[in-house]
Design a protein around this motif. Sequence first.
Motif, short mmCIF file in Angstrom:
data_model
loop_
_atom_site.label_atom_id
_atom_site.label_comp_id
_atom_site.label_asym_id
_atom_site.label_seq_id
_atom_site.Cartn_x
_atom_site.Cartn_y
_atom_site.Cartn_z
N GLY A 71 -7.28 13.29 4.57
CA GLY A 71 -5.88 12.87 4.69
C GLY A 71 -5.82 11.48 5.32
N ILE A 127 6.20 2.91 6.19
CA ILE A 127 7.47 3.51 6.60
C ILE A 127 7.24 4.28 7.90
CG2 ILE A 127 9.26 5.19 5.98
CD1 ILE A 127 8.76 4.63 3.06
N THR A 186 2.08 0.58 9.42
CA THR A 186 2.68 1.61 8.59
C THR A 186 3.68 0.99 7.62
OG1 THR A 186 3.64 3.82 8.60
CG2 THR A 186 4.64 2.25 10.10
N1 7TS Z 1 0.62 8.17 9.40
C1 7TS Z 1 1.92 8.47 9.25
C2 7TS Z 1 2.93 7.39 9.08
C3 7TS Z 1 2.31 9.82 9.22
O1 7TS Z 1 3.60 10.12 9.05
C4 7TS Z 1 1.33 10.84 9.36
C5 7TS Z 1 1.70 12.29 9.41
C6 7TS Z 1 -0.01 10.45 9.48
C7 7TS Z 1 -0.32 9.11 9.52
C8 7TS Z 1 -1.12 11.46 9.57
O2 7TS Z 1 -1.21 12.15 8.37
P1 7TS Z 1 -2.18 13.42 8.21
O3 7TS Z 1 -1.84 13.98 6.87
O4 7TS Z 1 -3.56 12.93 8.33
O5 7TS Z 1 -1.81 14.35 9.34
N2 7TS Z 1 2.99 12.54 9.86
C9 7TS Z 1 3.51 13.73 10.24
C10 7TS Z 1 4.84 13.87 10.64
O6 7TS Z 1 5.66 12.96 10.67
N3 7TS Z 1 5.05 15.15 10.97
O7 7TS Z 1 3.91 15.84 10.81
C11 7TS Z 1 2.93 14.96 10.35
#
Ligand code: 7TS
Length: 421
Positions: free
Chosen positions: A108, A188, A186
């Motif tokens: 991820g 968004i 980022t």
């Molecule tokens: N970056 C951003 C901008 C995110 O919104 C998230 C996860 C991640 C990184 C990490 O992603 P992951 O799939 O590796 O966990 N955001 C969220 C959220 O806003 N609520 O739960 C997870």
Amino acid sequence: MSETVSQSQLNSTLGSGLDVDAVRRDFPILDIQVGKKPLVYLDSAATAQKPQQVTDTIQRYYMMQNANIHRGVHYLSQSATDAYEESRRKIATFFNAATPDEIVFVRGTTEAINLVAQTWGRTNIKKDDEILISELEHHANIVPWQILCEEKGARLKVIPIDDRGRLKLDAFEKLLTSATRLLAITHISNAIGTVNPIREMIRRAHALDIPVLIDGAQSAPHLPIDLQALDCDFYVCSGHKLYGPTGIGILYAKYTILKSMPPYQGGGDMIQTVTFEKTTYKAPPERFEAGTPNIAGVVGLGAAIDYVQNLGRDRIARHETDLIAYAEDRLATVPGLKLIGSPETRAGALSFVIDGAHPHDIGTILDSEGIAIRAGHHCAQPLMRRLGLPSTARASFACYNTHEEIDALEKAARKVQKLFN
Ligand code: 7TS
């Protein structure tokens, strides 16, 4: 509800060209009841629901195709390998990467950023170098860089935001210096929905030869992404926010950069030859995919990409833009409710607080109405600190949400306001 509002809702839904009733039929989970209330799922920024096309594909994979990839000469292994590599090609086309070899499968967004920090970062970041991030970042785009900076004696620099939740671009210009080695930003904000002007930021960083990593966790589900047009050096996102399964995500990097990066993890499938004296590695993307990967996840993500493409990314984006604007308008009418931030362009999510009510209480009361939102710091504690808030209530949207669900949110928010005032 007045007739005029109904008409404008109708127009905007028709305007997006998305048949939301048909879309909702693809997501069986949306029919469940929470208590005796119909589910209103407004937590897609945490993870999106999965259409049946995705769950069917995963089931079919396990029933008809399951085998390990890249190793067997037998029929099933070849079939699984073909399905895995076909997904890579689909994803490359979807994001307009120059070649499928620029797509590395990871768990991820979090793993993708850690991979870049531990391979590209450890090779290229030295003492007194600077890595530039922003106040809007999710912890996943803060902590891996902090770990790297500590190891290398490098410094983390932070682009501040203004009171509307927008990056201060004049400060950004000043923070780009001859010491900056990477801009990691980022697209968004997951907490308040600000869409950053990344195209312009990439251009300015590149003018100083500074590579750019875009955290696309929240943009891949909501905006059409053209990686060659954006020209970023790295783009990372998670399959589960893009209607795909959990445990699968994407690291995109320009091929020349990937080729220059040492391996992340060692093991099977990433090597050319192994002796006890020396091991040589395969070219990317295999170099970064050690061990048996999440094959079903990759195949499921391919189905999610097909699904999004069939709906049409522009149509989804128009529908969600309508929903966000409608939610902003409706929530603004609730006494004591404050929307957090007011960027010109917001996508995916919005945050709010209600006078006298803790966001966790808001979340609990909304849950009793069948409405799923997220309450908390949204893994963005430095942003919460900047906003002077311990936490917020966040509603986030996807292709399957409706104006009626936002009406339900407004009604429940009014109930919270009355209970606490
Ligand atoms: N970056 C951003 C901008 C995110 O919104 C998230 C996860 C991640 C990184 C990490 O992603 P992951 O799939 O590796 O966990 N955001 C969220 C959220 O806003 N609520 O739960 C997870």
